[in-house]
Design an enzyme around this catalytic site. Structure first.
Site, short mmCIF file in Angstrom:
data_model
loop_
_atom_site.label_atom_id
_atom_site.label_comp_id
_atom_site.label_asym_id
_atom_site.label_seq_id
_atom_site.Cartn_x
_atom_site.Cartn_y
_atom_site.Cartn_z
CG ASP A 1 4.03 -2.38 -4.79
OD1 ASP A 1 2.57 -3.14 -4.65
OD2 ASP A 1 4.97 -2.72 -3.81
N GLY B 1 15.60 -1.71 -4.90
CA GLY B 1 14.49 -1.26 -3.61
C GLY B 1 13.29 -1.02 -4.10
N GLY C 1 0.88 -1.23 -0.04
CA GLY C 1 0.02 0.07 0.22
C GLY C 1 0.96 1.14 -0.03
CG ASN D 1 1.51 -11.62 -9.73
OD1 ASN D 1 0.78 -12.63 -9.05
ND2 ASN D 1 2.54 -11.14 -8.61
#
Length: 311
Positions: A254, A289, A42, A185
């Site tokens: 994301d 990252g 999130g 996915n």
């Protein structure tokens, strides 16, 4: 419509280890690097959406600790508005991330901490914010009943809803019918439909099953093969965007979801929003990252203008 995006989800501090392989049970191996940084699906999606140009509010719970400080600074830097309660009787979540140094692929364990206690009451307390938004995004790292209620409130107010069904979980009856867009996915699509997804044709069949379960549209992300968008009018395969060597895939999903939400909030068509999202994801995998890999709006626009953005 206000153009505002509300994201309900989890922040965790990512503890990322790179090594040539995953250790076996009972084995210790030497890693090649370690990075501590901001994560949680999130939160990552909120950062991605904000950096892509979105007006983002993020709803979650934190502890009162050093990891919470990382969260608040991450959102401040990205331009995310936190809608957060902090709880001294718990801890801010953390994630173990193994990254294969040879391929950039990853395996993850998430411990959500205080965010595990996000409740229906927390969501009800944010009803006005949700009802005033253009887009609501949620995932499944926080309790499913809270996500379900957020989708109900949004749907009742004609707010467009995006469910990223990750990590894979059994969904309660009727949850998919609250979703304008469902964004699994390959493995998550299989979990939802029991249809293995190895190619675009498989994704099309899985998308049919998601629509049959009540969703307005399915968007199945396919890694290096882009994404498959399908609604009642048909399906479109949007190719992936390749902009450089893949360094790490951890934040790609994301980046996709955050970019997609921003493009939708700006009035782009769903297919154009998928192209925008593929460009965001394509940039993110060239960097290590999760939240730190999310591209800026200028970078995404430049890539799309170059003609390589999934035409």
């Amino acid at each position: 419509m206000s153009g505002e995006i509300v994201i309900l989800g989890v922040f965790v501090a990512d503890t990322s280890y790179r090594a040539e392989r995953m250790p076996r049970i009972g084995e210790t191996i030497l890693g090649n690097s370690f990075v501590l940084g901001p994560g949680g699906k999130g939160s990552n999606q909120a950062v991605a959406a904000a950096r892509a140009g979105g007006n983002v509010h993020f709803v979650t719970r934190l502890g009162k600790d050093a990891f919470a400080d990382i969260a608040l600074e991450t959102w401040r830097s990205a331009g995310v508005t936190p809608v957060v309660t902090q709880h001294s009787d718990s801890y801010t979540g953390a994630a173990f991330i193994f990254v294969d140094d040879r391929t950039g692929d990853n395996a993850i364990i998430v411990s959500p901490g205080a965010a595990r206690e996000i409740s229906v009451e927390d969501v009800e307390a944010r009803r006005t914010l949700i009802e005033s938004a253009s887009i609501l995004v949620t995932q499944l790292e926080q309790p499913i009943d809270a996500a379900f209620r957020a989708l109900e409130i949004a749907r009742g107010a004609a707010v467009r809803t995006i469910l990223n069904p990750a990590p894979a979980a059994d969904l309660p009856s009727g949850m998919l019918s609250l979703c304008d867009f469902v964004t699994p996915n390959e493995s998550e699509a299989e979990g939802l439909t029991q249809i293995p997804v190895a190619n675009v044709e498989d994704a099309d069949r899985a998308a049919d099953a998601i629509l049959a379960a009540g969703a307005e549209a399915a968007i199945i992300t396919l890694g290096e093969h882009g994404a498959l968008y399908k609604d009642v009018s048909g399906s479109v395969h949007v190719p992936a965007v390749t902009v450089g060597e893949v360094v790490e895939t951890t934040g790609a999903g994301d980046a996709f979801n955050g970019g997609f939400a921003t493009a939708l909030a700006e009035g782009q068509t769903p297919v154009d929003a998928v192209r925008f999202a593929c460009a965001a994801a394509g940039i993110s995998v060239t960097r290590p990252g999760t939240a730190p890999s999310m591209p800026s709006r200028r970078e995404i626009d430049r890539l799309l203008a170059s003609g390589t953005g999934g035409a």
